[in-house]
Scaffold this motif. Structure first.
Motif, short mmCIF file in Angstrom:
data_model
loop_
_atom_site.label_atom_id
_atom_site.label_comp_id
_atom_site.label_asym_id
_atom_site.label_seq_id
_atom_site.Cartn_x
_atom_site.Cartn_y
_atom_site.Cartn_z
N LEU A 84 77.95 49.87 -14.72
CA LEU A 84 77.08 50.45 -15.02
C LEU A 84 75.82 51.41 -13.69
CD1 LEU A 84 74.94 46.88 -15.14
CD2 LEU A 84 75.99 47.78 -17.05
N THR A 85 77.23 52.25 -13.39
CA THR A 85 76.70 53.00 -12.72
C THR A 85 76.83 54.48 -13.58
OG1 THR A 85 79.26 53.60 -12.53
CG2 THR A 85 77.65 51.93 -10.21
N TYR A 86 76.90 54.29 -14.63
CA TYR A 86 76.87 56.41 -15.04
C TYR A 86 75.81 56.84 -14.83
CZ TYR A 86 76.98 51.89 -18.60
OH TYR A 86 76.22 50.84 -19.68
N SER A 87 76.22 58.15 -13.79
CA SER A 87 75.52 59.29 -13.57
C SER A 87 76.52 60.52 -13.39
CB SER A 87 75.72 58.51 -12.50
OG SER A 87 76.67 58.38 -11.65
N VAL A 88 75.76 61.94 -12.71
CA VAL A 88 75.65 62.79 -13.21
C VAL A 88 76.30 63.71 -11.61
CG1 VAL A 88 75.27 65.56 -14.37
CG2 VAL A 88 74.91 63.21 -15.36
#
Length: 382
Positions: free
Chosen positions: A137-141
């Protein structure tokens, strides 16, 4: 977890081995190979996981690449389509020393929020870089200087360069038994608790002119837009035991009350001990508001117990006895709470393969151990 390049790719599930081609580094998985894995698993999921029957014969979008903070590839995201309509996503590992599938869900692919994140970054003066994924759940930019913007809640968070995930299960023995056209696996136990809502807060924040408890309900809150993942995760457990509160108004009220009793800060952060006390004190606080702020009663007192360490047995026991739980997932620079409601267990490997969680209003299956650290809060009623 090993990956095998064998004909099972065309039959059902694929598990890759340590053998690799001359053009692919020993631990790397190419986008083309990841797509074959995704296609196989989508069909396996469609047959074996009751929530995903509509995934049978689904198609995939193009791979979207995520990276670890150190620049190595971590995962490929594939949007899943049925009859031209998006019906979820699957996240496939980009490395052979990780389990093949890291997450799958009927929610929209996280990368579909990329343009919104870029707009936010531009307003804040940041330059966006690679997509990051370094645990469940760490999807980031990446925005540079050790910071990233989450694709889920649009918050800016720090991250660490080095990541070590604690994968616990070996899927090879149980996921290599597919036969042509069947895609079944022997020895699976799939359980889920019914009646647990999947929701998130939708009221606004930043209402400095309002004090708690006047904000309880759908009114704007005196804190930030984000009420806090702990309050949202716990609210679903409260509403499971108090189904009369499973409407939009009471959803916001439960979350607001928990934000108060859990001592959550302005930005949505909290500590586990405050989360435990907040659950224990929920009914007393709700009762004090009954008749002038809230109208529906709460019938149960709640107890909560924190477990810094837990096993698959703990998850199995909670689910089998119909007790949803809070799962705290910790990765470098990221801490997030979700509601645990189910599992996929392999009798052959003797471990949980996937944990079913409510990540706010999105239902997801995450690979067991896809984190640097994790804890559990068990909740009971009296």
């Amino acid at each position: 977890m090993q990956w095998k390049l064998v004909s099972v790719l065309l039959l059902g599930l694929l598990v890759l081995s340590s053998s690799s081609s001359a053009t692919v580094p020993s631990k790397d998985v190419s986008p083309a190979l990841a797509e074959k894995v995704a296609r196989s698993y989508v069909q396996w999921i469609a047959v074996n996981i009751p929530d995903f029957k509509e995934w049978r014969d689904a198609t995939l979008g193009k791979p979207v690449t995520y990276y670890f903070p150190n620049g190595e590839k971590s995962a490929y995201e594939f949007a899943v389509f049925k009859n031209g309509k998006n019906v979820g996503f699957i996240l496939v590992s980009a490395r052979k020393d990780m389990p093949p599938v890291l997450e799958f869900s009927k929610a929209k692919p996280p990368s579909w929020k990329l343009e919104k994140v870029k707009e936010l970054a531009e307003k804040k003066g940041y330059k966006t870089g690679r997509l990051l994924y370094y645990g469940a759940l760490t999807y980031s930019v990446d925005i540079g200087n050790g910071k990233a913007i989450s694709l889920k809640d649009m918050k800016v968070r720090k991250y660490l360069i080095n990541v070590k995930l604690q994968f616990t299960n070996n899927l090879e023995s149980s996921l290599g038994k597919s036969s042509i056209g069947i895609y079944t696996v022997d020895g699976l136990v799939i359980k889920s608790i019914s009646g647990v809502p999947a929701w998130t807060s939708t009221d606004y924040g930043g209402a400095y002119y309002i004090d708690y408890p006047d904000n309880v309900g759908p009114a704007s809150d005196p804190w930030d837009d984000w009420d806090g993942c702990a309050a949202i995760a716990a609210s679903m457990i409260i509403a499971y035991y108090e189904p009369q509160l499973q409407d939009d108004w009471n959803r916001e009220a439960i979350i607001d009350v928990l934000h108060h009793t859990m001592n959550i800060d302005y930005n949505g952060g909290s500590y586990w001990w405050d989360q435990v006390e907040g659950i224990k004190n929920f009914k007393e606080e709700w009762d004090s508001l009954t008749g002038w702020i809230v109208s529906d009663p709460v019938y149960h007192d709640f107890t909560a117990t924190f477990y810094e360490e837990f096993s698959s047995y703990d998850i199995i026991t909670e689910v089998n006895t119909n007790h949803p739980f809070m799962l705290g997932i910790e990765n470098p620079g990221s801490a997030h709470a979700v509601t645990g409601v189910g599992y996929v267990y392999s009798q052959e490997s003797g471990d949980i393969l996937y944990i079913k969680v409510h990540d706010g209003d999105e239902v997801k299956y995450i690979t067991n151990g896809n984190w640097q650290d994790a804890d559990m809060i068990k909740v009971r009623t009296t």
